[in-house]
Design an enzyme around this catalytic site. Sequence first.
Site, PDB file in Angstrom:
ATOM      1  N   LYS A   1       0.839  -1.203   0.000  1.00 39.10           N
ATOM      2  CA  LYS A   1       0.000   0.000   0.000  1.00 39.10           C
ATOM      3  C   LYS A   1       0.877   1.257   0.000  1.00 39.10           C
ATOM      4  O   LYS A   1       1.737   1.428   0.865  1.00 39.10           O
ATOM      5  CB  LYS A   1      -0.919   0.017   1.230  1.00 39.10           C
ATOM      6  CG  LYS A   1      -2.021  -1.021   1.169  1.00 39.10           C
ATOM      7  CD  LYS A   1      -2.875  -1.016   2.424  1.00 39.10           C
ATOM      8  CE  LYS A   1      -3.957   0.035   2.381  1.00 39.10           C
ATOM      9  NZ  LYS A   1      -4.916  -0.126   3.520  1.00 39.10           N
ATOM     10  N   ILE A   2       0.633   2.101  -0.979  1.00 40.94           N
ATOM     11  CA  ILE A   2       1.340   3.374  -1.110  1.00 40.94           C
ATOM     12  C   ILE A   2       0.295   4.487  -1.121  1.00 40.94           C
ATOM     13  O   ILE A   2      -0.674   4.411  -1.887  1.00 40.94           O
ATOM     14  CB  ILE A   2       2.179   3.421  -2.397  1.00 40.94           C
ATOM     15  CG1 ILE A   2       3.264   2.342  -2.364  1.00 40.94           C
ATOM     16  CG2 ILE A   2       2.796   4.802  -2.603  1.00 40.94           C
ATOM     17  CD1 ILE A   2       4.082   2.242  -3.640  1.00 40.94           C
TER      18      ILE A   2
END
Length: 379
Positions: free
Chosen positions: A144-145
């Site tokens: 997750k960014i």
Amino acid sequence: MSDSSTDRLGRLSELGVSVWLDDLSRERLTGGGLKALVDEKHVVGVTTNPTIFAGALSKGDSYDEQMSTLAGQGVSVDEAVLAVTTDDVRHACDLLKDVYDATGGQDGRVSIEVDPRLAKDTERTIEQARVLWQTVDRPNLFVKIPATMEGLPAITQAISEGISVNVTLIFSLDRYRAVAAAYLDGLERAHAAGLDLGGIRSVASFFVSRVDTEFDKRLDAVGTDEARALRGKAGIANARLAFEAYEEIFSTPRWEELAAAGAHPQRPLWASTGVKDPAYPDTMYVDELVVDGVVNTMPEKTMQAVADHSELRGDTIHGTYAESRQLLDELERVGVSYTDVVQVLEEEGVEKFEKSWSELLETVEAALQGRTVTQEAAK
């Protein structure tokens, strides 16, 4: 599997919505809770975030044995957090591997987030995305960014290296389009480098209930009947228009060329779908966002509500775009700025995850120190 609760979640799945659980803990893994949801409640994915891990580590004794081992190894707090969180996510990836295989890699995914303190640091976000990808070492992982401006080039770089990405903290339509563009840029670079595009996946996590929370607060401050009549509508309208944008982006000649090379579209994921205002139906952010080809990641409480009394009406997105645009126009007309709301939400989202990360670090530090003291006393 004939009870009505399973049927409702099954029906949601049949309508093309992938049901993911927005929670993970060691207890849920070792106690069979996650497996039961996968086997009986149509759960085909898991998302985590710093808040979820902070909560998991602060409860019970599921992590005691690992903490004792880590304390004995003399690891740092950051190293301990990496070990604990990646172990949980790896275990969940293994548990969901059959789903991953059965869906050709579309589902069976587990997400782990980069340190939120890096949300404004492109290079360090890229570095940690690589570390998480290599440490978990499972093909069904999503890193997750956050969709900050600094996160966009990190998304492109990660995708270009074959790292599958869950883009989180998306609130605005403009930022969503930028996220999709970052994904396409990454795919083009990956293709130029000779990578197999078929092995790269991504979802774009568009937040819903938080949008209503901020808009409703401002509508209440305006205080007119016209403003109050718009409460609880912005989040759904915003998400519906994001799906309209998704359809546009993933039907262009640019996309068709990538698809011909084996690429998969970046599916929209509805996040923050637990209702925060008790005045609203507790399945609202599920029932009103049904369409083929999306993910809805739910806290277990919301999942239980859907299973119990969701009123699914089929596709509730197509045919709503004009109405949704009108709703956003009306919000501006009564004096609530969309641009300002989504900017505040992004800043608050990063701050909340940073706070949870600090709580996670403090919990792990206390656990390590406690075990170290115990081990020293036993010598």
